[in-house]
Design a protein around this motif. Sequence first.
Motif, PDB file in Angstrom:
ATOM      1  N   GLY A 134     -87.623  68.404 -78.756  1.00  0.00           N
ATOM      2  CA  GLY A 134     -89.037  68.030 -78.591  1.00  0.00           C
ATOM      3  C   GLY A 134     -89.161  66.669 -77.924  1.00  0.00           C
ATOM      4  N   GLU A 153     -88.177  74.002 -74.939  1.00  0.00           N
ATOM      5  CA  GLU A 153     -87.117  73.449 -74.081  1.00  0.00           C
ATOM      6  C   GLU A 153     -87.693  73.381 -72.670  1.00  0.00           C
ATOM      7  OE1 GLU A 153     -83.686  73.082 -74.974  1.00  0.00           O
ATOM      8  OE2 GLU A 153     -83.773  73.911 -77.008  1.00  0.00           O
ATOM      9  N   GLY A 198     -93.321  70.585 -79.939  1.00  0.00           N
ATOM     10  CA  GLY A 198     -92.069  69.817 -80.017  1.00  0.00           C
ATOM     11  C   GLY A 198     -92.122  68.691 -81.043  1.00  0.00           C
ATOM     12  N   HIS A 199     -93.252  68.545 -81.716  1.00  0.00           N
ATOM     13  CA  HIS A 199     -93.425  67.480 -82.707  1.00  0.00           C
ATOM     14  C   HIS A 199     -93.861  68.085 -84.039  1.00  0.00           C
ATOM     15  CE1 HIS A 199     -93.628  65.195 -78.967  1.00  0.00           C
ATOM     16  NE2 HIS A 199     -93.505  64.076 -79.645  1.00  0.00           N
ATOM     17  N   GLU A 257     -94.661  70.062 -87.094  1.00  0.00           N
ATOM     18  CA  GLU A 257     -94.370  71.465 -87.429  1.00  0.00           C
ATOM     19  C   GLU A 257     -94.567  72.425 -86.258  1.00  0.00           C
ATOM     20  OE1 GLU A 257     -95.298  71.444 -92.198  1.00  0.00           O
ATOM     21  OE2 GLU A 257     -96.841  72.201 -90.849  1.00  0.00           O
ATOM     22  N   GLU A 308     -86.484  61.909 -87.773  1.00  0.00           N
ATOM     23  CA  GLU A 308     -86.604  63.327 -88.161  1.00  0.00           C
ATOM     24  C   GLU A 308     -87.136  64.206 -87.036  1.00  0.00           C
ATOM     25  OE1 GLU A 308     -89.033  63.860 -91.618  1.00  0.00           O
ATOM     26  OE2 GLU A 308     -87.591  62.750 -92.851  1.00  0.00           O
ATOM     27  N   ALA A 309     -87.574  63.564 -85.936  1.00  0.00           N
ATOM     28  CA  ALA A 309     -88.180  64.350 -84.847  1.00  0.00           C
ATOM     29  C   ALA A 309     -87.111  65.234 -84.204  1.00  0.00           C
ATOM     30  CB  ALA A 309     -88.787  63.407 -83.815  1.00  0.00           C
ATOM     31  N   SER A 310     -87.587  66.339 -83.623  1.00  0.00           N
ATOM     32  CA  SER A 310     -86.652  67.272 -82.994  1.00  0.00           C
ATOM     33  C   SER A 310     -86.132  66.692 -81.678  1.00  0.00           C
ATOM     34  CB  SER A 310     -87.396  68.580 -82.738  1.00  0.00           C
ATOM     35  OG  SER A 310     -87.022  69.105 -81.499  1.00  0.00           O
ATOM     36  N   GLY A 337     -78.802  62.660 -80.630  1.00  0.00           N
ATOM     37  CA  GLY A 337     -79.960  63.052 -81.426  1.00  0.00           C
ATOM     38  C   GLY A 337     -81.039  61.973 -81.404  1.00  0.00           C
ATOM     39  N   ASP A 372     -93.639  74.323 -82.789  1.00  0.00           N
ATOM     40  CA  ASP A 372     -92.376  74.776 -82.205  1.00  0.00           C
ATOM     41  C   ASP A 372     -91.885  73.854 -81.102  1.00  0.00           C
ATOM     42  OD1 ASP A 372     -92.093  76.950 -83.771  1.00  0.00           O
ATOM     43  OD2 ASP A 372     -92.649  78.432 -82.247  1.00  0.00           O
ATOM     44  N   VAL A 373     -90.586  73.847 -80.978  1.00  0.00           N
ATOM     45  CA  VAL A 373     -89.942  73.073 -79.921  1.00  0.00           C
ATOM     46  C   VAL A 373     -89.943  73.892 -78.645  1.00  0.00           C
ATOM     47  CG1 VAL A 373     -87.758  72.042 -79.230  1.00  0.00           C
ATOM     48  CG2 VAL A 373     -88.494  71.959 -81.604  1.00  0.00           C
TER      49      VAL A 373
END
Length: 262
Positions: free
Chosen positions: A175, A63, A55-56, A58, A170-172, A142, A60-61
């Motif tokens: 994530g 859920e 989630g951070h 590169e 810029e963080a997801s 966001g 993958d996020v």
Amino acid sequence: MKANINGIQFGYEVFGQGGAPIVLIHGFGLNRKIWIPMAAEHLSSHKVILPDLRGHGESDVFEGTSLMSTLAEDLVNLLEYMGVKKAIVCGHSMGGYVTLAFARHYPQRLSGMGLITTRAEADTEEGRAGRYEMVEKVQKQGAAPLADSLAPRLTKDESLVREMRAMLAEASPAGIISALKGMAARPDRSNMLPEIAVPALVVAGVQDQIIDLGDAKEMADALPDGSFLPIPEVGHLPMLESPEALGKGLLTLIRRVEALEG
Ligand code: MLT
């Protein structure tokens, strides 16, 4: 670099070769880039593994809830993938919560431990409520509300505040949300500190606005082979605010581990 770890694409980077391998885990909303200047300048004689927690960065996020134990499981699987049997695991802030989960679940893979501007206790009720308020804000707006509230508390250095605000922004959002839920759910690990027998280093920023200096000292005292490094004029980000002092402290930790391993 990327690898398929625990069913997700996992971003990480490795510097250097040789000696006892050391893993450096970033804190909440940040990513592995926070370690790069310090690792390149002060730890180049060793194999340094820099993961992006799920989630951070590169990675993958995911859920749902990123439990600290799941984040630790990702790391043990990364070590397995890399053929690293044991490592010195060091975590910054939320990375420290992951480090303690790693120590709890994978003690046989731990050769040393670094706890950097972090704590062993669970969230208070108030802290947990604050996490869920932030979850709602991030769902609606966001990452910006997190960037605005967290960046100024990380450091008093204005240019670093700007850098961290940009990294957090810029963080997801997904994530961030799963990490907030994971931190809110984490157990109190202070009772297990006396059982963690490996060489350990607790690092505190004397001006940290997030972690209390006295609590950090208590954590070091509770560790059977713990040493304490308070860094003056530093807040929550010693790797960026005082890379030389932190780098030296980590090298001393590496040497203590290597002395034991013969
Ligand atoms: C971090 O820097 O990782 C977070 O501030 C930790 C926390 O929110 O407990």
